[in-house]
Design a protein around this motif. Sequence first.
Motif, PDB file in Angstrom:
ATOM      1  N   LEU A 285      10.412   9.629   5.393  1.00  0.00           N
ATOM      2  CA  LEU A 285       9.724   8.415   4.978  1.00  0.00           C
ATOM      3  C   LEU A 285      10.749   7.329   4.642  1.00  0.00           C
ATOM      4  O   LEU A 285      11.623   7.517   3.791  1.00  0.00           O
ATOM      5  CB  LEU A 285       8.842   8.680   3.759  1.00  0.00           C
ATOM      6  N   THR A 286      10.637   6.210   5.338  1.00  0.00           N
ATOM      7  CA  THR A 286      11.534   5.078   5.133  1.00  0.00           C
ATOM      8  C   THR A 286      10.695   3.814   5.022  1.00  0.00           C
ATOM      9  O   THR A 286       9.754   3.628   5.802  1.00  0.00           O
ATOM     10  CB  THR A 286      12.525   4.937   6.301  1.00  0.00           C
ATOM     11  N   ALA A 287      11.031   2.974   4.062  1.00  0.00           N
ATOM     12  CA  ALA A 287      10.271   1.738   3.861  1.00  0.00           C
ATOM     13  C   ALA A 287      11.217   0.547   3.796  1.00  0.00           C
ATOM     14  O   ALA A 287      12.360   0.658   3.345  1.00  0.00           O
ATOM     15  CB  ALA A 287       9.434   1.818   2.591  1.00  0.00           C
ATOM     16  N   TYR A 288      10.698  -0.588   4.246  1.00  0.00           N
ATOM     17  CA  TYR A 288      11.410  -1.858   4.175  1.00  0.00           C
ATOM     18  C   TYR A 288      10.505  -2.842   3.443  1.00  0.00           C
ATOM     19  O   TYR A 288       9.334  -2.986   3.806  1.00  0.00           O
ATOM     20  CB  TYR A 288      11.738  -2.391   5.567  1.00  0.00           C
ATOM     21  N   CYS A 289      11.047  -3.500   2.417  1.00  0.00           N
ATOM     22  CA  CYS A 289      10.234  -4.437   1.656  1.00  0.00           C
ATOM     23  C   CYS A 289      10.949  -5.777   1.548  1.00  0.00           C
ATOM     24  O   CYS A 289      12.181  -5.856   1.600  1.00  0.00           O
ATOM     25  CB  CYS A 289       9.912  -3.895   0.266  1.00  0.00           C
ATOM     26  N   ASP A 290      10.166  -6.831   1.400  1.00  0.00           N
ATOM     27  CA  ASP A 290      10.716  -8.171   1.310  1.00  0.00           C
ATOM     28  C   ASP A 290       9.717  -9.038   0.559  1.00  0.00           C
ATOM     29  O   ASP A 290       8.539  -8.672   0.401  1.00  0.00           O
ATOM     30  CB  ASP A 290      10.974  -8.738   2.707  1.00  0.00           C
ATOM     31  N   SER A 291      10.188 -10.172   0.082  1.00  0.00           N
ATOM     32  CA  SER A 291       9.303 -11.138  -0.564  1.00  0.00           C
ATOM     33  C   SER A 291       9.776 -12.542  -0.231  1.00  0.00           C
ATOM     34  O   SER A 291      10.959 -12.759   0.050  1.00  0.00           O
ATOM     35  CB  SER A 291       9.276 -10.938  -2.085  1.00  0.00           C
ATOM     36  N   SER A 304       4.594 -10.634  -1.082  1.00  0.00           N
ATOM     37  CA  SER A 304       5.299  -9.383  -0.811  1.00  0.00           C
ATOM     38  C   SER A 304       4.865  -8.836   0.541  1.00  0.00           C
ATOM     39  O   SER A 304       3.717  -9.017   0.953  1.00  0.00           O
ATOM     40  CB  SER A 304       5.000  -8.337  -1.890  1.00  0.00           C
ATOM     41  N   GLY A 305       5.786  -8.164   1.186  1.00  0.00           N
ATOM     42  CA  GLY A 305       5.473  -7.514   2.454  1.00  0.00           C
ATOM     43  C   GLY A 305       6.278  -6.246   2.592  1.00  0.00           C
ATOM     44  O   GLY A 305       7.411  -6.160   2.104  1.00  0.00           O
ATOM     45  N   LYS A 320       0.834  -9.241   1.024  1.00  0.00           N
ATOM     46  CA  LYS A 320      -0.030  -9.449  -0.145  1.00  0.00           C
ATOM     47  C   LYS A 320       0.628 -10.404  -1.134  1.00  0.00           C
ATOM     48  O   LYS A 320       1.830 -10.337  -1.363  1.00  0.00           O
ATOM     49  CB  LYS A 320      -0.321  -8.114  -0.850  1.00  0.00           C
ATOM     50  N   LYS A 321      -0.174 -11.285  -1.697  1.00  0.00           N
ATOM     51  CA  LYS A 321       0.314 -12.138  -2.769  1.00  0.00           C
ATOM     52  C   LYS A 321       0.561 -11.297  -4.020  1.00  0.00           C
ATOM     53  O   LYS A 321      -0.200 -10.373  -4.319  1.00  0.00           O
ATOM     54  CB  LYS A 321      -0.704 -13.235  -3.097  1.00  0.00           C
ATOM     55  N   GLN A 322       1.610 -11.625  -4.749  1.00  0.00           N
ATOM     56  CA  GLN A 322       1.869 -10.938  -5.996  1.00  0.00           C
ATOM     57  C   GLN A 322       0.862 -11.382  -7.059  1.00  0.00           C
ATOM     58  O   GLN A 322       0.250 -12.448  -6.961  1.00  0.00           O
ATOM     59  CB  GLN A 322       3.300 -11.200  -6.452  1.00  0.00           C
ATOM     60  N   ASP A 323       0.715 -10.545  -8.091  1.00  0.00           N
ATOM     61  CA  ASP A 323      -0.314 -10.806  -9.096  1.00  0.00           C
ATOM     62  C   ASP A 323       0.055 -11.944 -10.041  1.00  0.00           C
ATOM     63  O   ASP A 323      -0.830 -12.622 -10.577  1.00  0.00           O
ATOM     64  CB  ASP A 323      -0.579  -9.535  -9.907  1.00  0.00           C
ATOM     65  N   TYR A 334      12.081  -7.587  -6.774  1.00  0.00           N
ATOM     66  CA  TYR A 334      11.922  -6.372  -7.571  1.00  0.00           C
ATOM     67  C   TYR A 334      10.459  -5.937  -7.609  1.00  0.00           C
ATOM     68  O   TYR A 334      10.145  -4.749  -7.528  1.00  0.00           O
ATOM     69  CB  TYR A 334      12.449  -6.628  -8.983  1.00  0.00           C
ATOM     70  N   ARG A 335       9.571  -6.918  -7.733  1.00  0.00           N
ATOM     71  CA  ARG A 335       8.143  -6.589  -7.704  1.00  0.00           C
ATOM     72  C   ARG A 335       7.739  -6.043  -6.332  1.00  0.00           C
ATOM     73  O   ARG A 335       6.892  -5.144  -6.240  1.00  0.00           O
ATOM     74  CB  ARG A 335       7.310  -7.822  -8.045  1.00  0.00           C
ATOM     75  N   ALA A 336       8.307  -6.592  -5.281  1.00  0.00           N
ATOM     76  CA  ALA A 336       8.015  -6.081  -3.939  1.00  0.00           C
ATOM     77  C   ALA A 336       8.500  -4.638  -3.796  1.00  0.00           C
ATOM     78  O   ALA A 336       7.832  -3.803  -3.169  1.00  0.00           O
ATOM     79  CB  ALA A 336       8.671  -6.961  -2.885  1.00  0.00           C
ATOM     80  N   MET A 337       9.663  -4.322  -4.384  1.00  0.00           N
ATOM     81  CA  MET A 337      10.178  -2.950  -4.348  1.00  0.00           C
ATOM     82  C   MET A 337       9.239  -1.999  -5.086  1.00  0.00           C
ATOM     83  O   MET A 337       8.943  -0.895  -4.606  1.00  0.00           O
ATOM     84  CB  MET A 337      11.571  -2.895  -4.966  1.00  0.00           C
ATOM     85  N   SER A 338       8.755  -2.413  -6.242  1.00  0.00           N
ATOM     86  CA  SER A 338       7.831  -1.578  -7.014  1.00  0.00           C
ATOM     87  C   SER A 338       6.528  -1.364  -6.266  1.00  0.00           C
ATOM     88  O   SER A 338       5.986  -0.248  -6.214  1.00  0.00           O
ATOM     89  CB  SER A 338       7.567  -2.243  -8.361  1.00  0.00           C
TER      90      SER A 338
END
Length: 443
Positions: A285-291, A304-305, A320-323, A334-338
């Motif tokens: 399992l590998t993930a890539y995140c960005d904001s 976030s994506g 998705k938009k952050q809260d 950091y929120r995108a990572m979480s």
Amino acid sequence: MGNRQVEGLDFDKTFAPVVKMTTIREFHKIAAVKGWEVHQMDVHNAFLHGDLEEEVYMRLPHGFVSQDKSKVCRLKKSLYGLCQAPRCWFAKLAVALKAYGFAQQVADYSLFTLECGSMQLFVLVYVDDLLIGGNDLKGIHEFKGYLSACFHMKDLGAMKYFLGIEVSRSPDGFYLSQRKYALDIVSECGLLGCQPVSTPLEQNHKLPDDEGEFYEDVERYRRLVGRLVYLTFTRPELSYVVHMLAQFMQQPRAKHWAAVIRVVRYLKGCPGQGIVLSANSYLQLTAYCDSDFSTCSLSRISVSGFIVMLGDSPIAWKTKKQDVVSFSSTEAEYRAMSFTARELKWDRELLGYFGVSHPQPMRLFCDNKAALHIAANPVFHERTKHIERDCHFIRDEIQDGSLVTAHLTTTEQPADIFTKALGSQQFAYLRRKLGMYNLHAPT
């Protein structure tokens, strides 16, 4: 049709759980690796099988004459058009599956699993459409015979077309696309002869700031954007543009409609684009995140994506938009990572239901070094004291050894395609990195 539902008490229990698309993609990836058979069945008049628990009444049907016109009918079974019908059908099906020995899984209530000795069977339920797979072909046929005895079923054989998704299988794996669905959208808009474009959204667009004239045919806009939402099931590169266009459902403007038409022109150029769930046995399992920091000019909320890969195959993605509003690009990352770490944990739990262990740490890539340092360092930081505790759980995952993080450059970040509109060259490059192919493209 009338009923005696009480609003706030039982009025909300009107839906049937459906299997998540991530579950479907992950199941097909593992089926490709392990060589499982995947079959499909359809239920005739599914909602008529449900048993009602509430008292529901309806007016007399047309053609039925009664001397006492004040009388109504009390339903003993569910009926099409009844709000409870989908839920009643799912409950009836779940009872039949459990009676056969299946277990309903908590991570996805529409996933049922059966282990009997060396035999493994899986059932994925999407209202009245069922996917049945496993490592024992004889067991699959016996189970299909059981279902046919319980309900009026139609055996569709090996999976080829499911929920508008075209499925092609070869020794190399499964290829999922929505070519017919995409061409139907292009045809509906009358753009079969149009000039295609290379990207679905113009770079550096200003759609949220547009104050031009309103688009008059609101229903047409909503219908077309709704169809594009369904297209993202096999087209991750459309996630950002659909996310953006869906924000203007209430009062779209002419420029927003022009942006929708641009997406359709993009589809015209590559209707057969899809994802490959390969038979490569590497199940990491590998993930890539960005904001994109403060991307919304109206609310200043970041976007976030992420994309999750199982081996070399994409199984989950989201824009998705952050809260809340982030105070810095580091906090947004950091929120995108979480956000992505929670998805990874769920995907790993789902792997266990399919009999796949994942003892090695999951990998999470981010292009912001400051966010990586905050995630790895549990020491209090003045700049992060305002971040909610639920975002910091990623530190515990790193310390437990279940998650490892790494840095990669922005130009190599596949998740960049989920947070902003890109130029044609970078868009095409990242689209290939997402594991997408077009089997219908000329060679």
